[in-house]
Design a protein around this motif. Sequence first.
Motif, PDB file in Angstrom:
ATOM      1  N   GLU A  75       1.301   2.338 -13.966  1.00  0.00           N
ATOM      2  CA  GLU A  75       2.907   2.910 -13.515  1.00  0.00           C
ATOM      3  C   GLU A  75       2.843   3.446 -12.333  1.00  0.00           C
ATOM      4  O   GLU A  75       3.806   3.298 -11.412  1.00  0.00           O
ATOM      5  N   GLU A  76       2.097   4.351 -12.005  1.00  0.00           N
ATOM      6  CA  GLU A  76       1.840   4.992 -10.567  1.00  0.00           C
ATOM      7  C   GLU A  76       1.635   4.083  -9.686  1.00  0.00           C
ATOM      8  O   GLU A  76       2.102   4.378  -8.593  1.00  0.00           O
ATOM      9  N   MET A  77       0.849   3.198  -9.887  1.00  0.00           N
ATOM     10  CA  MET A  77       0.504   2.382  -8.740  1.00  0.00           C
ATOM     11  C   MET A  77       1.475   1.287  -8.490  1.00  0.00           C
ATOM     12  O   MET A  77       1.780   0.998  -7.288  1.00  0.00           O
ATOM     13  N   THR A  78       2.131   0.889  -9.592  1.00  0.00           N
ATOM     14  CA  THR A  78       3.236  -0.261  -9.334  1.00  0.00           C
ATOM     15  C   THR A  78       4.493   0.443  -8.711  1.00  0.00           C
ATOM     16  O   THR A  78       5.173   0.054  -7.759  1.00  0.00           O
ATOM     17  N   SER A  79       4.708   1.752  -9.080  1.00  0.00           N
ATOM     18  CA  SER A  79       5.720   2.633  -8.539  1.00  0.00           C
ATOM     19  C   SER A  79       5.602   2.876  -6.940  1.00  0.00           C
ATOM     20  O   SER A  79       6.293   2.715  -6.142  1.00  0.00           O
ATOM     21  N   TYR A  80       4.279   3.165  -6.819  1.00  0.00           N
ATOM     22  CA  TYR A  80       4.055   3.497  -5.290  1.00  0.00           C
ATOM     23  C   TYR A  80       4.582   2.189  -4.420  1.00  0.00           C
ATOM     24  O   TYR A  80       4.999   2.463  -3.545  1.00  0.00           O
ATOM     25  N   VAL A  81       3.727   0.917  -5.032  1.00  0.00           N
ATOM     26  CA  VAL A  81       4.037  -0.219  -4.278  1.00  0.00           C
ATOM     27  C   VAL A  81       5.528  -0.471  -3.991  1.00  0.00           C
ATOM     28  O   VAL A  81       6.090  -0.916  -2.825  1.00  0.00           O
ATOM     29  N   LEU A  82       6.202  -0.403  -5.076  1.00  0.00           N
ATOM     30  CA  LEU A  82       7.720  -1.040  -5.036  1.00  0.00           C
ATOM     31  C   LEU A  82       8.650   0.213  -4.169  1.00  0.00           C
ATOM     32  O   LEU A  82       9.526  -0.237  -3.502  1.00  0.00           O
ATOM     33  N   ASN A  83       7.986   1.605  -4.316  1.00  0.00           N
ATOM     34  CA  ASN A  83       8.964   2.466  -3.508  1.00  0.00           C
ATOM     35  C   ASN A  83       8.544   2.486  -2.022  1.00  0.00           C
ATOM     36  O   ASN A  83       9.293   2.554  -1.098  1.00  0.00           O
ATOM     37  N   HIS A  84       7.406   1.801  -1.581  1.00  0.00           N
ATOM     38  CA  HIS A  84       6.835   1.802  -0.426  1.00  0.00           C
ATOM     39  C   HIS A  84       7.314   0.501   0.325  1.00  0.00           C
ATOM     40  O   HIS A  84       7.276   0.424   1.545  1.00  0.00           O
ATOM     41  N   LYS A  85       7.079  -0.550  -0.476  1.00  0.00           N
ATOM     42  CA  LYS A  85       7.251  -1.944  -0.017  1.00  0.00           C
ATOM     43  C   LYS A  85       8.636  -2.581  -0.609  1.00  0.00           C
ATOM     44  O   LYS A  85       8.850  -3.776  -0.070  1.00  0.00           O
ATOM     45  N   GLY A  86       9.279  -2.250  -1.555  1.00  0.00           N
ATOM     46  CA  GLY A  86      10.231  -2.905  -2.178  1.00  0.00           C
ATOM     47  C   GLY A  86       9.817  -3.842  -2.990  1.00  0.00           C
ATOM     48  O   GLY A  86       8.508  -4.328  -3.088  1.00  0.00           O
ATOM     49  N   GLU A  87      10.772  -4.771  -3.626  1.00  0.00           N
ATOM     50  CA  GLU A  87      10.539  -5.819  -4.881  1.00  0.00           C
ATOM     51  C   GLU A  87      10.201  -7.088  -3.970  1.00  0.00           C
ATOM     52  O   GLU A  87       9.774  -8.111  -4.461  1.00  0.00           O
ATOM     53  N   GLU A  88      10.761  -7.302  -2.636  1.00  0.00           N
ATOM     54  CA  GLU A  88      10.535  -8.639  -1.928  1.00  0.00           C
ATOM     55  C   GLU A  88       9.167  -9.108  -1.799  1.00  0.00           C
ATOM     56  O   GLU A  88       8.324  -8.205  -1.340  1.00  0.00           O
ATOM     57  N   VAL A  89       8.708 -10.338  -2.052  1.00  0.00           N
ATOM     58  CA  VAL A  89       7.338 -10.720  -1.894  1.00  0.00           C
ATOM     59  C   VAL A  89       7.480 -11.145  -0.384  1.00  0.00           C
ATOM     60  O   VAL A  89       8.269 -12.038   0.034  1.00  0.00           O
ATOM     61  N   ILE A  90       6.492 -10.653   0.349  1.00  0.00           N
ATOM     62  CA  ILE A  90       6.540 -11.094   1.883  1.00  0.00           C
ATOM     63  C   ILE A  90       5.516 -11.938   2.250  1.00  0.00           C
ATOM     64  O   ILE A  90       5.102 -12.321   3.339  1.00  0.00           O
ATOM     65  N   SER A  91       4.549 -12.103   1.338  1.00  0.00           N
ATOM     66  CA  SER A  91       3.160 -13.109   1.545  1.00  0.00           C
ATOM     67  C   SER A  91       3.584 -14.489   1.935  1.00  0.00           C
ATOM     68  O   SER A  91       4.357 -15.011   0.994  1.00  0.00           O
ATOM     69  N   GLU A  92       3.227 -15.195   2.903  1.00  0.00           N
ATOM     70  CA  GLU A  92       3.107 -16.462   3.072  1.00  0.00           C
ATOM     71  C   GLU A  92       2.956 -17.323   1.971  1.00  0.00           C
ATOM     72  O   GLU A  92       3.667 -18.359   1.523  1.00  0.00           O
ATOM     73  N   ARG A  93       1.673 -16.939   1.280  1.00  0.00           N
ATOM     74  CA  ARG A  93       1.245 -17.723   0.293  1.00  0.00           C
ATOM     75  C   ARG A  93       2.279 -17.873  -0.904  1.00  0.00           C
ATOM     76  O   ARG A  93       2.340 -18.913  -1.776  1.00  0.00           O
ATOM     77  N   HIS A  94       3.329 -17.113  -1.077  1.00  0.00           N
ATOM     78  CA  HIS A  94       4.318 -17.120  -2.186  1.00  0.00           C
ATOM     79  C   HIS A  94       5.591 -17.947  -1.757  1.00  0.00           C
ATOM     80  O   HIS A  94       6.048 -18.131  -2.553  1.00  0.00           O
TER      81      HIS A  94
END
Length: 122
Positions: A75-94
């Motif tokens: 929960e801590e790790m997923t919250s950190y990622v979403l809070n710092h990078k948002g929910e938008e996927v920015i990877s070209e591979r996706h």
Amino acid sequence: MRENDMLEKEEIFSKVLRAGRRTYFFDVRATKADDYYITITESKKFTEEDGSFHFKKHKIYLYKEDFSAFAEILEEMTSYVLNHKGEEVISERHQKDFKKEYGSDKAEGQRSSFTDIDFDDI
């Protein structure tokens, strides 16, 4: 047949998450002492040049005594990622239809350091 009986007994509850080339399997299984634990398996499909394919699997075993700490850190790790990078996927591979475009700032920056000369002026 005894081995098949054992496999059926071990798997108690399952969920599958398909995510592009990856599939995640979440399984509740039973130990020999009839206690429960969770396995999380990532299966990723790889296609060879000749069209054949194979799967690579990675498995995590998660035991009851670790559930609380695991869930808390996840929960801590997923919250950190979403809070710092948002929910938008920015990877070209996706992005299946991704075409690399050079930003206008980069192209304009290159033009500003370049002097356009018309050879008719020489």
